[in-house]
Design an enzyme around this catalytic site. Structure first.
Site, PDB file in Angstrom:
ATOM      1  N   ASN A 131      59.733  44.990  29.928  1.00 19.66           N
ATOM      2  CA  ASN A 131      59.207  43.641  30.121  1.00 19.66           C
ATOM      3  C   ASN A 131      59.792  42.748  29.034  1.00 19.66           C
ATOM      4  OD1 ASN A 131      57.763  41.335  30.659  1.00 19.66           O
ATOM      5  ND2 ASN A 131      55.834  42.106  29.831  1.00 19.66           N
ATOM      6  N   LYS A 158      59.573  39.588  28.751  1.00 22.00           N
ATOM      7  CA  LYS A 158      58.731  38.428  28.450  1.00 22.00           C
ATOM      8  C   LYS A 158      59.606  37.165  28.376  1.00 22.00           C
ATOM      9  CE  LYS A 158      55.408  41.465  26.264  1.00 22.00           C
ATOM     10  NZ  LYS A 158      54.357  41.635  25.245  1.00 22.00           N
ATOM     11  N   HIS A 172      49.337  40.873  33.638  1.00 23.35           N
ATOM     12  CA  HIS A 172      49.627  41.223  32.243  1.00 23.35           C
ATOM     13  C   HIS A 172      48.604  40.542  31.341  1.00 23.35           C
ATOM     14  CE1 HIS A 172      51.694  41.465  28.376  1.00 23.35           C
ATOM     15  NE2 HIS A 172      52.389  42.457  28.894  1.00 23.35           N
ATOM     16  N   GLU A 192      48.806  38.911  28.747  1.00 21.90           N
ATOM     17  CA  GLU A 192      49.167  37.556  28.317  1.00 21.90           C
ATOM     18  C   GLU A 192      48.892  36.542  29.414  1.00 21.90           C
ATOM     19  OE1 GLU A 192      52.539  39.553  25.472  1.00 21.90           O
ATOM     20  OE2 GLU A 192      53.154  38.520  27.302  1.00 21.90           O
ATOM     21  N   GLU A 213      47.401  48.752  29.579  1.00 22.45           N
ATOM     22  CA  GLU A 213      47.846  48.156  28.321  1.00 22.45           C
ATOM     23  C   GLU A 213      46.636  47.849  27.443  1.00 22.45           C
ATOM     24  OE1 GLU A 213      50.005  44.565  29.134  1.00 22.45           O
ATOM     25  OE2 GLU A 213      48.343  43.703  30.226  1.00 22.45           O
ATOM     26  N   GLY A 226      51.969  44.243  20.465  1.00 24.85           N
ATOM     27  CA  GLY A 226      52.532  43.363  19.448  1.00 24.85           C
ATOM     28  C   GLY A 226      51.846  43.456  18.103  1.00 24.85           C
ATOM     29  N   SER A 251      52.812  48.963  22.769  1.00 32.28           N
ATOM     30  CA  SER A 251      53.717  49.275  21.650  1.00 32.28           C
ATOM     31  C   SER A 251      54.416  50.623  21.820  1.00 32.28           C
ATOM     32  CB  SER A 251      52.954  49.238  20.312  1.00 32.28           C
ATOM     33  OG  SER A 251      52.513  47.929  20.026  1.00 32.28           O
TER      34      SER A 251
END
Length: 254
Positions: free
Chosen positions: A9, A11, A97, A99, A169, A175, A215
């Site tokens: 991904n 991003k 996702h 985000e 996730e 991150g 991660s």
């Protein structure tokens, strides 16, 4: 055997030239995925055609969009529809996702509509689920993730569910440099599979690929992927470094 998947991904990263160079560097390694393995690059919208062209002649490689809109067409300036993705030959799309949920306030009901749209147009959703740190610390992560699955996927038929890839996730490990241990990943993946089995039966649940997405790095991929219910990874930062992602691909179970 379930498909083992290394999904990159990207991003909102890389220039067009940088994207070309990264794809070229990974493909130059000439890794031939086994029949039950798949490598996916989820690239920004402007790079979809370039990326798809790069992998067209590469068996075991595919391109995904990072999102789509819930409507087929209309006055939705700035959005991208599944009909558009289908017309480009895109076969996969990330949905839900963390985000997108956090920054764009996408909820489970909206994601259910997006899942339906993707399946309607023959695009396989990579459906993301997972909990924030406060949920994990409260010990309610299993209930939280189960609700995400039920509210976005429970309406699907068995045949439709078999087209869905799930990515777990843990938001607290994205991150942050933190990673769920292989045991923690396995525990949640097994829970997700048990939720699927309760609704659609064990045979169907055992056929669904469930990826870990928190991660994943070259140094921990093999340990994470060795867990029996972890079928690969949805990889963020490490996927932007060619040699790191190459090592992650090589860590897939065969």
């Amino acid at each position: 055997m379930r498909q083992q998947i290394a999904a990159a991904n990207w991003k909102m990263n890389l220039t067009y030239k940088g994207a070309e160079d990264l794809l070229d560097a990974v493909l130059a390694e000439k890794i031939a995925p086994a029949p039950d393995q798949l490598v996916i690059f989820a690239v920004p919208f402007p790079y979809l055609i370039m990326a798809r062209s790069a992998v067209d002649e590469e068996p075991g490689y595919a391109i995904a969009a990072q999102n789509c809109y819930a409507e087929v067409n209309g006055a939705y300036t700035g959005e991208v529809s599944v009909e558009m993705l289908q017309s480009l030959g895109i076969r996969y799309c990330i949905l839900g996702h963390s985000e997108r949920r956090q920054y764009f306030h996408e909820d489970n009901a909206l994601l259910a509509r997006k899942v339906d749209r993707c399946l309607e147009y023959g695009i396989q959703p990579i459906f993301c689920c997972g909990e924030a740190l406060e949920v994990r610390e409260a010990g309610t992560q299993n209930t939280f993730v189960q609700r995400q699955l039920e509210e976005s996927l429970a309406h699907l038929t068995e045949e439709q569910l078999r087209q869905v890839i799930i990515a777990y996730e843990p938001i607290w490990a994205i991150g942050t440099g933190k990673t769920a241990s292989a045991a923690q990943a396995q525990e949640m993946h097994a829970h997700i599979r048990s939720v699927l089995a309760g609704k659609w039966g064990k045979e169907t649940a055992d056929a669904i690929s469930i990826l870990y997405g928190g991660s994943v790095k070259a140094g921990n991929a093999a340990e994470l992927f060795s867990a029996p219910d972890v079928d690969g990874g949805l990889v963020g930062g490490a996927a932007l470094v060619a040699q790191d992602f190459v090592q992650i691909i090589k860590a897939l179970r065969s």
